[in-house]
Every structure is written in structure tokens, then in C-alpha cells.
Design an enzyme around this catalytic site. Structure first.
Site, PDB file in Angstrom:
ATOM      1  N   ARG A  39       0.907  -1.320   0.076  1.00 41.80           N
ATOM      2  CA  ARG A  39       0.100   0.063  -0.074  1.00 41.80           C
ATOM      3  C   ARG A  39       0.999   1.357   0.012  1.00 41.80           C
ATOM      4  O   ARG A  39       0.588   2.318  -0.489  1.00 41.80           O
ATOM      5  CB  ARG A  39      -0.956  -0.144   1.227  1.00 41.80           C
ATOM      6  CG  ARG A  39      -1.666   1.253   1.508  1.00 41.80           C
ATOM      7  CD  ARG A  39      -2.977   1.286   2.423  1.00 41.80           C
ATOM      8  NE  ARG A  39      -2.512   0.732   3.669  1.00 41.80           N
ATOM      9  CZ  ARG A  39      -1.902   1.534   4.513  1.00 41.80           C
ATOM     10  NH1 ARG A  39      -1.504   2.537   4.337  1.00 41.80           N
ATOM     11  NH2 ARG A  39      -1.593   0.671   5.557  1.00 41.80           N
ATOM     12  N   TYR A  92     -17.411  15.273 -15.509  1.00 42.86           N
ATOM     13  CA  TYR A  92     -17.852  13.942 -15.272  1.00 42.86           C
ATOM     14  C   TYR A  92     -18.738  13.705 -14.043  1.00 42.86           C
ATOM     15  O   TYR A  92     -18.446  14.267 -12.938  1.00 42.86           O
ATOM     16  CB  TYR A  92     -16.548  13.078 -15.218  1.00 42.86           C
ATOM     17  CG  TYR A  92     -16.635  11.466 -14.853  1.00 42.86           C
ATOM     18  CD1 TYR A  92     -17.222  10.690 -15.843  1.00 42.86           C
ATOM     19  CD2 TYR A  92     -16.647  11.093 -13.427  1.00 42.86           C
ATOM     20  CE1 TYR A  92     -17.403   9.190 -15.276  1.00 42.86           C
ATOM     21  CE2 TYR A  92     -16.658   9.752 -13.230  1.00 42.86           C
ATOM     22  CZ  TYR A  92     -17.218   8.918 -14.133  1.00 42.86           C
ATOM     23  OH  TYR A  92     -17.434   7.552 -13.989  1.00 42.86           O
ATOM     24  N   ASP A 164      -8.752  16.852 -15.800  1.00 41.38           N
ATOM     25  CA  ASP A 164      -9.038  15.451 -16.080  1.00 41.38           C
ATOM     26  C   ASP A 164      -8.802  15.273 -17.431  1.00 41.38           C
ATOM     27  O   ASP A 164      -9.523  15.863 -18.163  1.00 41.38           O
ATOM     28  CB  ASP A 164     -10.344  15.308 -15.657  1.00 41.38           C
ATOM     29  CG  ASP A 164     -10.934  13.817 -16.010  1.00 41.38           C
ATOM     30  OD1 ASP A 164     -10.207  13.177 -16.699  1.00 41.38           O
ATOM     31  OD2 ASP A 164     -11.839  13.447 -15.028  1.00 41.38           O
ATOM     32  N   LYS A 189      -9.864   4.078 -18.817  1.00 39.11           N
ATOM     33  CA  LYS A 189     -10.311   4.279 -20.241  1.00 39.11           C
ATOM     34  C   LYS A 189      -8.973   4.207 -21.114  1.00 39.11           C
ATOM     35  O   LYS A 189      -8.531   3.161 -21.195  1.00 39.11           O
ATOM     36  CB  LYS A 189     -10.898   5.702 -20.102  1.00 39.11           C
ATOM     37  CG  LYS A 189     -11.629   6.124 -18.855  1.00 39.11           C
ATOM     38  CD  LYS A 189     -13.068   5.268 -19.068  1.00 39.11           C
ATOM     39  CE  LYS A 189     -13.914   5.246 -17.835  1.00 39.11           C
ATOM     40  NZ  LYS A 189     -14.092   6.421 -17.258  1.00 39.11           N
TER      41      LYS A 189
HETATM   42  C1  LIG Z   1     -14.651   7.241 -16.076  1.00 43.62           C
HETATM   43  C2  LIG Z   1     -14.264   8.576 -15.696  1.00 43.62           C
HETATM   44  C3  LIG Z   1     -13.626   8.894 -14.395  1.00 43.62           C
HETATM   45  C4  LIG Z   1     -13.761   8.033 -13.326  1.00 43.62           C
HETATM   46  O1  LIG Z   1     -13.135   6.921 -13.283  1.00 43.62           O
HETATM   47  P1  LIG Z   1     -13.328   5.542 -12.850  1.00 43.62           P
HETATM   48  O2  LIG Z   1     -11.827   4.860 -13.200  1.00 43.62           O
HETATM   49  O3  LIG Z   1     -14.489   5.100 -13.386  1.00 43.62           O
HETATM   50  O4  LIG Z   1     -13.017   5.729 -11.413  1.00 43.62           O
HETATM   51  C5  LIG Z   1     -13.307  10.221 -14.288  1.00 43.62           C
HETATM   52  N1  LIG Z   1     -13.526  11.228 -15.184  1.00 43.62           N
HETATM   53  C6  LIG Z   1     -13.555  10.816 -16.346  1.00 43.62           C
HETATM   54  C7  LIG Z   1     -13.648  11.870 -17.646  1.00 43.62           C
HETATM   55  C8  LIG Z   1     -14.172   9.522 -16.951  1.00 43.62           C
HETATM   56  O5  LIG Z   1     -14.396   9.216 -17.970  1.00 43.62           O
END
Ligand SMILES: *Cc1c(COP(=O)(O)O)cnc(C)c1O
Length: 373
Positions: A39, A92, A164, A189
Site C-alpha cells: 500500500r 464527469y 481531467d 479508459k
Molecule cells: C470514467 C471517468 C472517471 C472516473 O474513473 P473511474 O476509473 O471509473 O473511477 C473520471 N473522469 C472521466 C472523464 C471519466 O470518463
């Protein structure tokens, strides 16, 4: 026997051994020289964090158990009780829920800034405002934020900019080079890219912020596991190749969809009539990414028929895998917004989001053609 693996093996262990107290002292005295407890840090999550850190041009990064954990870490590194966050309205859904439902309970408040007013923050800034959270490319309308302009605006008000960068990936855009202070990804993603990993990453430009991230990761227990890290590192190696194909396929599909009478609108930054097309071209290294949205008739029945007919775009509410998929913003990511908020963000019953994969483009075109007929 000497084993020299070419690829970092999966260190599927929760803890590491020490010979004696000297080795223990070495661990504490020379940070990074050894590992103790997974961790706190493990070779696989460090490899992922460092690879993204290099690509984004940061001073340090952490790999987390999800993209949500990454957003939490980024905000927690910049804010404490009593502080205020400015957040782009097109954010998001998980990010706004985190701010509204959880960070609010810890005394962190938020104001949402409409996309059009992102570069005029004066009217939104409070004495306690610390940070602005925005996305490089927004969901689901694929609006593109001018990060250089936004960073300048933030710094004029003494605010940090957290970006992001999930939809763009560092192949298209490197926000830190444009002035952002922190960049985060849902590694789930594009970075991992195969719809088989849940993970996140946050990168900081400032070593002190990077150290804060590391502490938050350890104490809140956000650190990504070895196996997931290993899969994400493997995905990352083909990110450049994949983004080229995603972008190439998405542009071809966007151009085709624009010609279809049943498609009322196509949202894709690569189309010349997209409102931020010139910016997307300049900021995206000539690529526009694999995400696009289309507007069908505003009838559930029409959307259902399209979903049933398409073979290559299964309805799966995520994105960015090598295999194409579709999602439905009104019923998933934007489900819990009020009808007024949905309307303001352009989330209507006919809006369908496509995540364009890297399959042969003719097959995707043929599938959409028959599904729309
Ligand atoms: C999916 C997503 C998140 C969250 O990510 P997780 O891996 O599902 O926790 C945050 N920002 C954007 C733009 C996303 O598409």
C-alpha cells in the site's frame, strides 16, 4: 541463477522482507531504495505512475485504485475544510457527485462554472477558492477547453488548475506543459485501453504537491494493486498506436454520420463545424480522439432500435476500449441531474455517445449504416 526478465514481473505480494535492522534503516533513510508494504508503494504501481509522470512531464505521480480515487487525491492535495472549488459545469458525473455528496461533508464547497465562462473566473472566485477542476475534452458533447488560457486565468487568481485528461490522453494533450498544476486520468479508459482494468493516476508539476499525493495515497489507502498496475502498464505501451487508430476511425465515422438524415447532430472536435475545432487541432497534436456523440430523434424507441440493430457498438456505459461501444448519457452518466441541468448541458433523450474502437473502419461504417437504416 540470475533471472533477467525483460518486462517487470507482477510483484503479487502485499509485503517485502528485510534481512535485518540495517535494511530497515535503509528503507527509511533512502526513499525509493527498497519496498516494505505494497500500500505504501510497490514496483508495479510505481512503474505505472512513473511512466505516466514521464509522459505528462510531471515531478511525481501516484497510481490509484480508480479514476475517482485519482480525482479525490487531486482535490484533497489542494484543499482542506473551509476551502472552495470551482468546477467546470460539463464535468464527469462522478466528479460532481464526489464534490456535492462527499467533499461537502468535509467542509469543501463547490461552484459550477458554465463552459462559456471558464475564462472569466473573477465573478466566481471567493477568498477561500483554491482550485479549478476542468476536463480537456468534455463528456458527452466533446467540448474542448483552452488549457493554456484557463491556466493563465487560474494563476491570475492564485488558483491551481486540475485537469481531467481522460478523454484526450497524453497522446493528444499534455496539460502540464500548457500550465496546469495537476493532471489526472481514469486509467480505466484510454491508458489501459482494453476495458479490463479499473485504475487512476494523478501527476503533479510541483514536488511538494507530488509528496502530498503520495501521503494521501498511503493514508487513505488509494494505492493501485500490482496486478492492475501491470495490466495498465501493458496497455500504456500501445497508447500512441491506439489513439491514432481511435482518432482515424472516429473522424471517418463522424464524417459519415454527418451525412445521414436521421442523425440530427454530430459532436466531434475533428469536424470543421465543431465550435472549438481550431483549438482542438492546435491542442490535440492533430488528433481528435475516439469519442463522439450523435443526436437521434428524441424518442426512447428510436434509441432502443438503434441499440438493438448495432452489432459492433454494444451498449456498455464506459469508454475507450479497443472494441467499440455506445453509451446513453441521459440514462447513465447524467441520470441524476435535474431536468433543467440536463437541458442546459444538452443531454436530451436522443443523445447517444459512441466510443470508437480500433476495428477495421469499413466494418464500423457498415454496422452503423445498417443500424441507422
Ligand atoms: C470514467 C471517468 C472517471 C472516473 O474513473 P473511474 O476509473 O471509473 O473511477 C473520471 N473522469 C472521466 C472523464 C471519466 O470518463
Amino acid at each position: 541463477m540470475h533471472i533477467h526478465p525483460k518486462i517487470t514481473p507482477i510483484y503479487q505480494t502485499s509485503v517485502f522482507k528485510f534481512e535485518d535492522l540495517n535494511e530497515l534503516e535503509q528503507y527509511f533513510g533512502e526513499p525509493g531504495s527498497r519496498y516494505m508494504y505494497s500500500r505504501n508503494g510497490n514496483p508495479n504501481s510505481d512503474e505505472l505512475a512513473e511512466a505516466v509522470n514521464q509522459w505528462e512531464g510531471g515531478a511525481g505521480a501516484i497510481a490509484t485504485g480508480s479514476g475517482m480515487a485519482a480525482i479525490f487525491a487531486a482535490l484533497a492535495a489542494c484543499c482542506q475544510a473551509g476551502d472552495h472549488v470551482l468546477c467546470a459545469a460539463d464535468i464527469y458525473g462522478g466528479s460532481s457527485s464526489l464534490l456535492n455528496q462527499e467533499l461537502s461533508r468535509m467542509g469543501i464547497t463547490v461552484t459550477y462554472v458554465p463552459f462559456e465562462q471558464l475564462y472569466e473566473l473573477e465573478q466566481f472566485v471567493q477568498p477561500t477558492t483554491r482550485v479549478v477542476l476542468a476536463e480537456t475534452i468534455s463528456n458527452p458533447l466533446l467540448r474542448v477547453a483552452d488549457l493554456q488560457r484557463l491556466a493563465t486565468e487560474c494563476h491570475q487568481h492564485g488558483l491551481k488548475l486540475v485537469v481531467d485528461n481522460t478523454f484526450a490522453s497524453p497522446v493528444l494533450t499534455r496539460p502540464l506543459a500548457l500550465g496546469a498544476d495537476l493532471v489526472m486520468h481514469s486509467v480505466t479508459k484510454y491508458i489501459a485501453g482494453h476495458s479490463d482494468v479499473t485504475a487512476g493516476v494523478v501527476v503533479a508539476t510541483d514536488p511538494e504537491l507530488a509528496a502530498r499525493l503520495k501521503q494521501i495515497s498511503i493514508l487513505y489507502g488509494l494505492t493501485l494493486s500490482p496486478m492492475e498496475s501491470w495490466l495498465a502498464v501493458r496497455g500504456l505501451k500501445t497508447l500512441r498506436l491506439r489513439m491514432r487508430e481511435h482518432s482515424h476511425n472516429a473522424l471517418a465515422l463522424a464524417q459519415f454520420l454527418q451525412e445521414q438524415p436521421v442523425v440530427r447532430a454530430v459532436y466531434y472536435p475533428g469536424l470543421p463545424d465543431h465550435p472549438q475545432h481550431a483549438l482542438a487541432l492546435a491542442q490535440g497534436s492533430g488528433l481528435f480522439g475516439g469519442m463522439l456523440s450523435i443526436l437521434l430523434a428524441d424518442e426512447t424507441e428510436v434509441v432502443n432500435r438503434f441499440m438493438h440493430r448495432s452489432q459492433r457498438f454494444p451498449f456498455a456505459p464506459s469508454l475507450a476500449g479497443v472494441d467499440s461501444s455506445m453509451s446513453y448519457p441521459l440514462g447513465t452518466s447524467h441520470r441524476y441531474l435535474t431536468p433543467e441541468q440536463q437541458q442546459q448541458l444538452g443531454i436530451s433523450p436522443g443523445l447517444v455517445r459512441l466510443s470508437v474502437g480500433i476495428e477495421p473502419v469499413e466494418e464500423l461504417l457498415a454496422d452503423l449504416e445498417q443500424a441507422l437504416r
